[in-house]
Design a protein around this motif. Structure first.
Motif, mmCIF file in Angstrom:
data_model
loop_
_atom_site.group_PDB
_atom_site.id
_atom_site.type_symbol
_atom_site.label_atom_id
_atom_site.label_comp_id
_atom_site.label_asym_id
_atom_site.label_seq_id
_atom_site.Cartn_x
_atom_site.Cartn_y
_atom_site.Cartn_z
ATOM 1 N N GLN A 53 0.819 -1.208 0.000
ATOM 2 C CA GLN A 53 0.000 0.000 0.000
ATOM 3 C C GLN A 53 0.853 1.259 0.000
ATOM 4 O OE1 GLN A 53 -3.351 -1.330 -0.910
ATOM 5 N NE2 GLN A 53 -3.473 0.716 -0.061
ATOM 6 N N ASN B 28 0.565 4.150 -3.007
ATOM 7 C CA ASN B 28 0.157 5.525 -2.716
ATOM 8 C C ASN B 28 1.253 6.552 -2.973
ATOM 9 O OD1 ASN B 28 -2.525 4.945 -1.846
ATOM 10 N ND2 ASN B 28 -1.695 4.148 0.071
ATOM 11 N N SER C 90 -5.961 -5.366 -1.370
ATOM 12 C CA SER C 90 -6.155 -3.979 -1.797
ATOM 13 C C SER C 90 -7.399 -3.850 -2.661
ATOM 14 C CB SER C 90 -4.912 -3.502 -2.569
ATOM 15 O OG SER C 90 -5.073 -2.163 -2.989
ATOM 16 N N PHE D 216 -10.575 -1.664 -1.560
ATOM 17 C CA PHE D 216 -10.765 -0.416 -2.297
ATOM 18 C C PHE D 216 -11.404 -0.609 -3.665
ATOM 19 C CE2 PHE D 216 -7.110 0.105 0.552
ATOM 20 C CZ PHE D 216 -7.574 1.153 1.324
ATOM 21 N N ASN E 36 -18.472 -5.633 1.442
ATOM 22 C CA ASN E 36 -18.707 -5.320 0.021
ATOM 23 C C ASN E 36 -20.079 -5.769 -0.484
ATOM 24 O OD1 ASN E 36 -16.222 -4.106 -0.161
ATOM 25 N ND2 ASN E 36 -15.205 -5.850 -1.135
ATOM 26 N N LYS F 168 -18.623 -0.263 4.989
ATOM 27 C CA LYS F 168 -18.277 0.873 4.134
ATOM 28 C C LYS F 168 -19.434 1.846 4.005
ATOM 29 C CE LYS F 168 -14.967 -1.418 1.021
ATOM 30 N NZ LYS F 168 -14.654 -1.720 -0.404
ATOM 31 N N ARG F 169 -19.054 3.117 3.882
ATOM 32 C CA ARG F 169 -20.006 4.156 3.497
ATOM 33 C C ARG F 169 -19.542 4.668 2.143
ATOM 34 N NH1 ARG F 169 -19.530 9.189 6.980
ATOM 35 N NH2 ARG F 169 -17.904 9.677 5.462
ATOM 36 N N GLY F 170 -20.320 4.366 1.114
ATOM 37 C CA GLY F 170 -19.884 4.713 -0.227
ATOM 38 C C GLY F 170 -18.689 3.867 -0.623
ATOM 39 N N ARG F 171 -17.814 4.417 -1.445
ATOM 40 C CA ARG F 171 -16.665 3.655 -1.926
ATOM 41 C C ARG F 171 -15.396 3.917 -1.126
ATOM 42 N NH1 ARG F 171 -16.786 3.915 -8.578
ATOM 43 N NH2 ARG F 171 -18.784 2.836 -8.870
ATOM 44 N N LYS F 172 -15.320 5.056 -0.471
ATOM 45 C CA LYS F 172 -14.039 5.455 0.106
ATOM 46 C C LYS F 172 -13.941 5.246 1.608
ATOM 47 C CE LYS F 172 -12.834 8.827 -3.474
ATOM 48 N NZ LYS F 172 -12.427 10.222 -3.757
ATOM 49 N N TYR F 173 -14.993 5.566 2.357
ATOM 50 C CA TYR F 173 -14.874 5.498 3.808
ATOM 51 C C TYR F 173 -15.216 4.093 4.285
ATOM 52 C CZ TYR F 173 -14.947 6.691 8.702
ATOM 53 O OH TYR F 173 -14.665 6.734 10.036
ATOM 54 N N GLN F 174 -14.330 3.513 5.059
ATOM 55 C CA GLN F 174 -14.565 2.166 5.591
ATOM 56 C C GLN F 174 -14.068 2.064 7.018
ATOM 57 O OE1 GLN F 174 -12.494 -0.636 3.080
ATOM 58 N NE2 GLN F 174 -10.947 0.872 2.580
#
Length: 418
Positions: A252, A256, A318, A322, A382, A406-412
């Motif tokens: 990771q 990044n 990953s 994500f 998921n 998860k909330r949406g795609r980004k926050y987990q």
């Protein structure tokens, strides 16, 4: 590229040499080189990896490689510019030596027609008496030159000063080069550019004691986005030991890396050639959102350090966290590594999802949690949650340990069983 020096230079692995033309000529033939590591920690880190890459490439080009782990220099410590090192016990240093030797062995070939050699400088310094040390080696060193070394000069001009113990470090390191020259005809030492002064001590010692000229090649310091070099003293070490930096976290980190740094690192830590690197440069310029270069870098660096199997696991984790991968397919160890840094909390089985969202910090009230679920913005492992009255069942805890919310795609966040 006709000469290994050309490749090292193209990959950004050359900062300084004592005599570039002479070194190029020597590398056209076959020479013996060495790289050294002091056991100041139980593991090597990302900054050390550069030196192993250089040694690996030189060995593959047909040169003879010696890997030195400093059982004696590790007892003394390379002077820091700001303060005296805390001396570690002989037992602690010996344990670190053994650990670092095991790590280094995985990067070089110790079998075949051109095997690398592992050495410990304690083997040739432990039996030297204080009188012999001063008479046989100390006589070649001039104090007025020694105090010009950057770290020594900084300490002399500080309130802390410098002990004779650390002041003598450069003599010990110079003795290493002399011993390896005499024993194995070693004529090249490599290291990071901040070791230039210490390495030159060995060059000068060989010139004075043997009347011979030998070579030095230093590599640039790799720095993070803030300009700090990588290392434990900087507090940003990326360790090679998987128990200190997991393969997932290692993967990771490289995934990044900023666009401005990725090509530089890809040249160092992959075997990709100029045409392939140029292709990734174009992708960074034209389609940076795809992060193709970062993915290639993460895969290459992780495979180099941890192997192909660990890389596949890290890639799967990953993608599962994500992307749209299957969290259920992750093994327990990879799952633990992948969720270790997620925010969250303990959520017992049977807890309503709306309460779980509050506990792990995704929602600040039950009404807000219900709205998130109603809007289709919540998933567990998921899988989208559509029922506002749903609960977390025992089967939702992957390997009986954690459920990823998860909330949406980004926050987990991680709902932990205990």
């Amino acid at each position: 590229m006709s000469n290994i020096f050309d490749e090292l230079q193209w990959r950004g692995l050359v900062a300084q040499t004592t005599d570039e033309a002479a070194l190029r000529e020597a590398l056209d033939g076959t020479l013996t080189m060495y790289v050294g590591f002091d056991p100041t920690a139980p593991s090597l880190h990302f900054g050390n990896l550069v030196q192993l890459v250089v040694a690996r490439k030189l060995q593959r080009a047909g040169h003879h490689v010696i890997c030195l782990v400093g059982g004696s220099t590790g007892l003394i410590g390379d002077p820091k510019p700001d303060s005296e090192r805390v001396l570690r016990s002989k037992e602690q240093v010996a344990e670190a030596v053994a650990s670092i030797q095991r790590q280094a062995e995985s990067f070089l070939d110790f079998e075949g027609d051109n095997p690398a050699r592992m050495v410990n400088n304690l083997d040739w310094t432990e039996g030297i008496s204080a009188l012999d040390f001063l008479r046989d080696y100390g006589k070649y060193f001039r104090v007025n030159s020694m105090i010009k070394k950057d770290a020594v000069s900084a300490r002399l001009n500080s309130d802390a000063g410098i002990s004779y113990t650390e002041f003598s470090y450069q003599i010990l390191q110079g003795l290493d080069y002399l011993h390896l020259f005499r024993t194995y005809d070693c004529t090249l030492q490599t290291g990071a550019v901040d070791q230039w002064g210490n390495i030159l001590a060995g060059v000068d010692l060989i010139r004075q004691a043997e009347g011979k000229h030998v070579h030095v090649l230093t590599t640039p310091l790799l720095t993070d986005s803030t300009g700090r070099k990588y290392g434990k003293s900087e507090g940003n070490a990326i360790w090679l030991d998987p128990t200190m930096t997991s393969p997932y976290a290692f993967f990771q980190y490289f995934l990044n890396v900023e666009d401005s740094e990725v090509i530089k690192l890809l040249k160092v830590f992959s075997d990709l050639g100029p045409d392939e690197i140029k292709d990734y440069e174009e992708q960074v310029a034209n389609e940076p959102f795809k992060r193709a270069a970062q993915r290639a870098l993460a895969a290459a660096a992780t495979t180099l350090v941890h192997g192909a199997v660990a890389t596949v696991s890290a890639q799967a984790a990953s993608e599962a966290l994500f992307g749209k991968g299957d969290l259920h397919a992750l093994d327990a160890g990879t799952l633990q590594d992948a969720t270790a840094e997620l925010p969250g909390g303990v959520v017992p089985a049977g807890t309503p999802i709306v309460d779980a969202l509050i506990t792990v910090g995704i929602a600040d009230s039950r009404n807000a949690a219900r709205r998130l679920i109603g809007d289709g913005g919540v998933s567990v492992n998921n899988e989208k949650v559509t029922d506002v009255d749903a609960t977390l069942g025992a089967d939702d805890y992957l390997h009986g340990v954690v459920a990823v919310i998860k909330r949406g795609r980004k926050y987990q966040a991680a709902a932990r069983a205990s």
